[in-house]
Design a protein around this motif. Structure first.
Motif, PDB file in Angstrom:
ATOM      1  N   CYS A 327       0.694  -1.391  -0.030  1.00 25.19           N
ATOM      2  CA  CYS A 327       0.049   0.143  -0.315  1.00 25.19           C
ATOM      3  C   CYS A 327       1.051   1.099  -0.068  1.00 25.19           C
ATOM      4  O   CYS A 327       0.573   2.437  -0.814  1.00 25.19           O
ATOM      5  CB  CYS A 327      -0.772  -0.066   1.504  1.00 25.19           C
ATOM      6  N   ARG A 328       1.870   1.265   1.242  1.00 21.81           N
ATOM      7  CA  ARG A 328       2.544   2.411   1.056  1.00 21.81           C
ATOM      8  C   ARG A 328       3.684   2.481   0.174  1.00 21.81           C
ATOM      9  O   ARG A 328       3.415   4.030  -0.388  1.00 21.81           O
ATOM     10  CB  ARG A 328       3.659   2.195   2.226  1.00 21.81           C
ATOM     11  N   LYS A 329       3.718   1.453  -0.656  1.00 19.10           N
ATOM     12  CA  LYS A 329       4.958   1.764  -1.984  1.00 19.10           C
ATOM     13  C   LYS A 329       4.202   2.162  -3.118  1.00 19.10           C
ATOM     14  O   LYS A 329       4.950   2.854  -3.643  1.00 19.10           O
ATOM     15  CB  LYS A 329       5.229  -0.089  -2.474  1.00 19.10           C
ATOM     16  N   TYR A 330       2.693   2.103  -3.382  1.00 22.58           N
ATOM     17  CA  TYR A 330       2.136   2.398  -4.542  1.00 22.58           C
ATOM     18  C   TYR A 330       1.686   3.425  -3.877  1.00 22.58           C
ATOM     19  O   TYR A 330       2.121   4.495  -4.794  1.00 22.58           O
ATOM     20  CB  TYR A 330       0.887   1.204  -4.716  1.00 22.58           C
ATOM     21  N   LYS A 331       1.474   3.911  -2.841  1.00 20.78           N
ATOM     22  CA  LYS A 331       1.366   5.390  -3.015  1.00 20.78           C
ATOM     23  C   LYS A 331       2.079   6.425  -3.166  1.00 20.78           C
ATOM     24  O   LYS A 331       1.782   7.470  -2.727  1.00 20.78           O
ATOM     25  CB  LYS A 331       0.436   5.708  -0.868  1.00 20.78           C
ATOM     26  N   LEU A 332       3.403   6.167  -2.499  1.00 25.48           N
ATOM     27  CA  LEU A 332       4.813   7.196  -2.285  1.00 25.48           C
ATOM     28  C   LEU A 332       4.530   7.049  -4.143  1.00 25.48           C
ATOM     29  O   LEU A 332       5.036   8.142  -4.709  1.00 25.48           O
ATOM     30  CB  LEU A 332       5.919   6.559  -1.798  1.00 25.48           C
ATOM     31  N   ASP A 333       5.026   5.901  -4.720  1.00 24.18           N
ATOM     32  CA  ASP A 333       5.375   5.989  -5.965  1.00 24.18           C
ATOM     33  C   ASP A 333       4.612   6.491  -7.212  1.00 24.18           C
ATOM     34  O   ASP A 333       5.268   6.888  -8.141  1.00 24.18           O
ATOM     35  CB  ASP A 333       5.817   4.285  -6.392  1.00 24.18           C
ATOM     36  N   VAL A 334       3.307   6.343  -6.482  1.00 24.59           N
ATOM     37  CA  VAL A 334       1.908   6.408  -7.874  1.00 24.59           C
ATOM     38  C   VAL A 334       1.428   7.965  -7.395  1.00 24.59           C
ATOM     39  O   VAL A 334       0.933   8.838  -7.571  1.00 24.59           O
ATOM     40  CB  VAL A 334       1.127   5.080  -8.255  1.00 24.59           C
ATOM     41  N   PHE A 335       0.617   7.445  -6.459  1.00 26.72           N
ATOM     42  CA  PHE A 335      -0.700   8.291  -5.708  1.00 26.72           C
ATOM     43  C   PHE A 335       0.164   9.812  -5.772  1.00 26.72           C
ATOM     44  O   PHE A 335      -0.869  11.222  -5.649  1.00 26.72           O
ATOM     45  CB  PHE A 335      -1.222   7.732  -4.926  1.00 26.72           C
ATOM     46  N   ASP A 336       0.476  10.275  -4.429  1.00 25.10           N
ATOM     47  CA  ASP A 336       0.825  10.956  -3.931  1.00 25.10           C
ATOM     48  C   ASP A 336       1.275  11.916  -5.082  1.00 25.10           C
ATOM     49  O   ASP A 336       1.123  13.103  -5.303  1.00 25.10           O
ATOM     50  CB  ASP A 336       2.026  10.971  -3.339  1.00 25.10           C
ATOM     51  N   CYS A 337       2.121  12.005  -6.326  1.00 27.71           N
ATOM     52  CA  CYS A 337       2.858  12.267  -7.683  1.00 27.71           C
ATOM     53  C   CYS A 337       1.801  12.678  -8.162  1.00 27.71           C
ATOM     54  O   CYS A 337       1.481  13.879  -8.613  1.00 27.71           O
ATOM     55  CB  CYS A 337       3.641  11.380  -7.728  1.00 27.71           C
ATOM     56  N   VAL A 338       0.582  12.038  -8.733  1.00 26.23           N
ATOM     57  CA  VAL A 338      -0.712  12.109  -9.281  1.00 26.23           C
ATOM     58  C   VAL A 338      -1.363  13.244  -8.560  1.00 26.23           C
ATOM     59  O   VAL A 338      -1.608  14.467  -9.179  1.00 26.23           O
ATOM     60  CB  VAL A 338      -0.924  11.097  -9.438  1.00 26.23           C
ATOM     61  N   ILE A 339      -1.661  13.459  -6.996  1.00 26.79           N
ATOM     62  CA  ILE A 339      -1.986  14.169  -6.533  1.00 26.79           C
ATOM     63  C   ILE A 339      -1.355  15.873  -6.274  1.00 26.79           C
ATOM     64  O   ILE A 339      -2.455  16.755  -6.354  1.00 26.79           O
ATOM     65  CB  ILE A 339      -2.735  13.947  -5.092  1.00 26.79           C
ATOM     66  N   ALA A 340      -0.627  15.202  -6.053  1.00 28.50           N
ATOM     67  CA  ALA A 340       0.289  16.707  -6.018  1.00 28.50           C
ATOM     68  C   ALA A 340      -0.194  17.838  -7.379  1.00 28.50           C
ATOM     69  O   ALA A 340       0.100  18.937  -8.030  1.00 28.50           O
ATOM     70  CB  ALA A 340       1.815  16.132  -5.947  1.00 28.50           C
ATOM     71  N   GLU A 341       0.003  16.874  -8.203  1.00 25.62           N
ATOM     72  CA  GLU A 341       0.373  17.539  -9.872  1.00 25.62           C
ATOM     73  C   GLU A 341      -1.344  18.029 -10.847  1.00 25.62           C
ATOM     74  O   GLU A 341      -2.049  18.257 -11.104  1.00 25.62           O
ATOM     75  CB  GLU A 341       0.906  16.852 -11.262  1.00 25.62           C
ATOM     76  N   PHE A 342      -1.930  16.781  -9.208  1.00 26.75           N
ATOM     77  CA  PHE A 342      -3.977  17.819 -10.052  1.00 26.75           C
ATOM     78  C   PHE A 342      -4.244  19.355 -10.597  1.00 26.75           C
ATOM     79  O   PHE A 342      -4.261  19.626  -9.453  1.00 26.75           O
ATOM     80  CB  PHE A 342      -5.141  16.863  -8.971  1.00 26.75           C
ATOM     81  N   ASN A 343      -5.187  19.109 -11.435  1.00 26.56           N
ATOM     82  CA  ASN A 343      -5.204  20.117 -11.756  1.00 26.56           C
ATOM     83  C   ASN A 343      -7.017  20.460 -12.335  1.00 26.56           C
ATOM     84  O   ASN A 343      -6.904  19.553 -13.236  1.00 26.56           O
ATOM     85  CB  ASN A 343      -4.400  21.187 -12.447  1.00 26.56           C
ATOM     86  N   LEU A 353      -0.815   0.946 -12.961  1.00 26.86           N
ATOM     87  CA  LEU A 353      -1.426  -0.081 -12.237  1.00 26.86           C
ATOM     88  C   LEU A 353      -0.368  -0.895 -12.746  1.00 26.86           C
ATOM     89  O   LEU A 353      -0.495  -1.884 -12.315  1.00 26.86           O
ATOM     90  CB  LEU A 353      -2.506  -0.701 -12.640  1.00 26.86           C
ATOM     91  N   GLY A 354       0.739  -1.105 -13.791  1.00 29.88           N
ATOM     92  CA  GLY A 354       1.411  -1.966 -13.739  1.00 29.88           C
ATOM     93  C   GLY A 354       2.343  -2.559 -12.363  1.00 29.88           C
ATOM     94  O   GLY A 354       2.029  -4.281 -12.734  1.00 29.88           O
ATOM     95  N   ASP A 355       2.929  -2.019 -11.665  1.00 28.28           N
ATOM     96  CA  ASP A 355       3.739  -2.718 -10.535  1.00 28.28           C
ATOM     97  C   ASP A 355       2.828  -2.952  -9.682  1.00 28.28           C
ATOM     98  O   ASP A 355       2.912  -4.399  -9.389  1.00 28.28           O
ATOM     99  CB  ASP A 355       4.707  -1.578  -9.976  1.00 28.28           C
ATOM    100  N   LEU A 356       1.785  -2.334 -10.054  1.00 27.13           N
ATOM    101  CA  LEU A 356       0.877  -2.950  -8.247  1.00 27.13           C
ATOM    102  C   LEU A 356      -0.018  -4.418  -9.124  1.00 27.13           C
ATOM    103  O   LEU A 356       0.092  -4.873  -8.243  1.00 27.13           O
ATOM    104  CB  LEU A 356      -0.654  -2.099  -8.065  1.00 27.13           C
ATOM    105  N   ILE A 357      -0.286  -3.960 -10.846  1.00 29.20           N
ATOM    106  CA  ILE A 357      -0.642  -5.747 -10.995  1.00 29.20           C
ATOM    107  C   ILE A 357       0.269  -6.877 -10.978  1.00 29.20           C
ATOM    108  O   ILE A 357       0.197  -7.856 -10.688  1.00 29.20           O
ATOM    109  CB  ILE A 357      -1.161  -5.791 -12.070  1.00 29.20           C
ATOM    110  N   ASN A 358       1.868  -6.414 -10.850  1.00 32.50           N
ATOM    111  CA  ASN A 358       2.750  -7.516 -11.042  1.00 32.50           C
ATOM    112  C   ASN A 358       2.857  -7.761  -9.411  1.00 32.50           C
ATOM    113  O   ASN A 358       2.516  -9.032  -9.283  1.00 32.50           O
ATOM    114  CB  ASN A 358       3.935  -6.938 -11.728  1.00 32.50           C
ATOM    115  N   ASP A 359       2.750  -7.078  -8.604  1.00 27.38           N
ATOM    116  CA  ASP A 359       3.067  -7.096  -7.051  1.00 27.38           C
ATOM    117  C   ASP A 359       1.887  -8.138  -6.185  1.00 27.38           C
ATOM    118  O   ASP A 359       1.587  -9.204  -5.979  1.00 27.38           O
ATOM    119  CB  ASP A 359       3.229  -5.930  -6.368  1.00 27.38           C
ATOM    120  N   LEU A 360       0.632  -7.930  -6.721  1.00 30.11           N
ATOM    121  CA  LEU A 360      -0.759  -8.410  -6.336  1.00 30.11           C
ATOM    122  C   LEU A 360      -0.674  -9.946  -7.489  1.00 30.11           C
ATOM    123  O   LEU A 360      -1.528 -10.889  -6.857  1.00 30.11           O
ATOM    124  CB  LEU A 360      -1.619  -7.864  -6.656  1.00 30.11           C
TER     125      LEU A 360
END
Length: 609
Positions: A327-343, A353-360
């Motif tokens: 959870c924390r890896k995905y949040k750090l690597d993907v989610f936080d970056c997207v939200i920071a740039e949201f307009n 979702l590629g890395d998440l699909i592989n990890d799961l």
């Protein structure tokens, strides 16, 4: 000190620790104390660093990092403790490839939020008795340890980082390097925290070896309210942007909106002293601190439950949610970056979702059915778009925008209430990790602009608290006129029902603390008597409550501290009287309990500011 040919220079070494619910950071500065305070002003060189034992490649120097403590397999060995997400993620990968294991703690600061815990039904909360969970990095077992131990260990590592930072700073500036005992530590706390939590942080600082004189209320540790630190940082930058020959600041009122990962804090201050030549400031608090649990983590919760759950499916989402490392890896690597740039002007946000699909360990094809089921329930403007080749999920801007509303709606409602009651406020400062978000800034700028207010977002808004706390350490008298943020009272016996002790008010919410000192000095509170003639001790139990309550058992009532006073049984019961005098002139609130039969005074000190 450093002896020169002309004078002796006295240096103050200041290190601030912004111990955040979600993210933490440090700052340090060196101040020349030989100058009179009015000559020092607020212009000062401050260095900062994220609170991490390792290099954080995912984070810029102008951001804080996740508040994580990593403990070695041998829990008793505190020398191997480390903090920050880089160590956490590296340790998680190592744990999968070796027999060695380690432990970690996250979200532990939330356990200090007595009000939120009480709102869930907990009763008689004593933080020192609270346990915290250590998870093993392999994702297997968990153990319970005292919360005080976890926070003490975190502060010890953070303190080591801060001490190294200030010694490097003095070396670069060719100034004398400090001994550890020379450092004054400033620890930030949310304005809405109870006094029990503030006292707890001082005890943790003592255990972390930040205090050298073994006194919980040592002058070497100061508690800075997060929005007060933010106010100093913001004002310094804001005033530098104003035409100095036209600025009249006396009487100017301003709001500080501190939006962090876990909480939102709002304070209102007024400038009562201002020196144009030196930037000397003094603020009066005109509204008690307010806020709530409206932090950035709510956005993640919205995304996880409303998007990831239906897309992954309940079973896969359960595996994802139970794997904290993933959870924390995905949040750090993907989610936080997207939200920071949201307009909000964008057509949507893209989540990889590629890395998440592989990890799961699931098939790419398993994603599409969940998206189809989700879209069947949505109007066209809110439907998701799936790119199977690139393994990317596009979420419409309208949907992403909705994730911010559980935070922005109550913040705007609280601001509206404050503005309705204080019409002279025309300036607001926005800070904090979430406060640095451009969408949040634009939304609040529009809202406040409609109220005739200007909104200012300083440079490095995410570091405003920790850098401002360093300024606070130089001169905490900047905030002179504080107001009681809550009702304070002591438990007294209920003659009609002993099982329901009465909340006897000693400081009402909203009272100027300076006035409280004067009031009780002129007329001490009391007299109070022991429970009965056989009593050998008097227990002074101190409580606080945001609302006026009758009994200490009320859910709104929170325990702070206890003082035990021996009873002088050599005098008749009628002469066993006690009075209370309050003193709010220092960095803590003090209650002096006087035994009128002996004139002996007993001190109860608690950390209000």
């Amino acid at each position: 000190t450093k002896q020169t040919e002309m004078e002796e220079v006295e240096l103050a070494y200041l290190v601030s620790i912004d111990f955040g619910t979600t993210r933490s950071g440090l700052a340090w500065t060196v101040s020349d104390n030989t100058c009179k305070s009015e000559e020092r002003g607020i212009d000062v060189s401050i260095e900062s660093k994220y609170a991490s034992s390792a290099t954080e490649t995912r984070t810029s120097p102008f951001e804080k990092v996740e508040t994580i403590l990593v403990v070695a397999q041998d829990i008793a060995d505190t020398r191997q403790d480390s903090i920050g997400p880089a160590v956490f993620l590296a340790g998680a990968e190592d744990a999968l490839d070796s027999e060695a294991n380690a432990w970690y703690a996250v979200d532990f600061k939330m356990l200090l939020d007595v009000k939120t815990r009480a709102a869930t039904g907990e009763k008689d909360i004593k933080i020192e008795e609270t346990k915290c969970t250590l998870h093993d990095l392999k994702g297997g077992s968990m153990i319970q340890v005292p919360l005080l131990e976890v926070i003490t260990r975190y502060l010890r590592v953070a303190g080591d980082i801060g001490y190294k930072g200030i010694t490097n700073m003095t070396e670069k500036q060719l100034k004398p390097q400090p001994k550890r005992s020379d450092v004054t530590w400033i620890i930030t706390v949310p304005a809405m925290w109870t006094d029990q939590a503030r006292m707890f942080m001082r005890k943790a600082a003592l255990g972390a070896n930040l205090i050298q004189d073994a006194k919980v209320f040592s002058e070497n540790v100061r508690i800075c309210l997060e929005p007060e630190g933010a106010a100093l940082h913001c004002f310094h930058h804001w005033i530098s942007d104003q035409p100095k020959d036209t600025v009249d600041l006396h009487g100017k009122q301003f709001v500080v909106i501190d939006l962090g990962g876990g909480t939102a804090d709002i304070t209102v201050h007024q400038v009562i002293e201002w020196s144009l030549a030196t930037n000397k400031l003094k603020f009066d608090e005109i509204v008690p601190p307010s806020g709530g649990p409206w932090g950035g983590r709510m956005i993640w919760n919205e995304f996880a439950t409303k998007i990831l759950r239906p897309v992954l499916g309940n079973e896969t989402f359960r595996r994802f949610q139970s794997n904290d490392v993933l959870c924390r890896k995905y949040k750090l690597d993907v989610f936080d970056c997207v939200i920071a740039e949201f307009n909000a002007e964008d057509r949507g946000s893209v989540f990889k979702l590629g890395d998440l699909i592989n990890d799961l360990e699931i098939q790419v094809a398993s994603i599409a059915p969940g998206i189809d089921s989700y879209n069947d329930l949505q109007p066209e403007a809110k439907r998701l778009t799936w790119n199977a080749r690139n393994k990317q999920l596009k979420v419409p801007a309208e949907v992403v925008l909705s994730w911010f509303m559980p935070i922005l709606d109550p913040v705007k409602a609280l601001l509206q209430k404050i503005l309705n009651e204080n019409g002279d406020v025309k300036l607001a400062f926005l800070v904090g990790g979430l406060g640095a978000n451009s969408f949040v800034f634009q939304t609040l700028k529009l809202f406040l602009g409609n109220q005739g207010m200007a909104l200012y977002q300083p440079p490095e808004a995410g570091l405003a608290v920790v850098k401002g706390a360093a300024r606070f350490g130089r001169d905490e008298s900047v905030f002179s006129g504080r107001i009681a943020r809550t009702n304070y009272g002591i438990a007294v016996n209920n003659r009609t029902d002993a099982s329901k002790p009465i909340f006897a008010m000693i400081i009402p919410k909203g009272e100027k603390l300076e006035a409280c000192t004067l009031r009780t000095r002129q007329k001490p509170l009391g007299p109070y008597y022991p429970f009965d003639d056989s009593s050998t001790v008097v227990l002074i139990n101190l409580y606080e409550s945001d609302t006026v309550v009758r009994y200490i058992g009320d859910p709104a009532c929170a325990y702070i501290a206890q003082l035990e006073i021996p009873v002088n049984r050599t005098v008749p019961y009628s002469q066993r009287q006690y009075t209370i005098t309050l003193d709010a002139s220092g960095t803590s609130l003090k209650g002096y309990f006087t035994d009128l039969s002996t004139n002996h005074m007993y001190l109860l000190e608690w950390s209000s500011h």
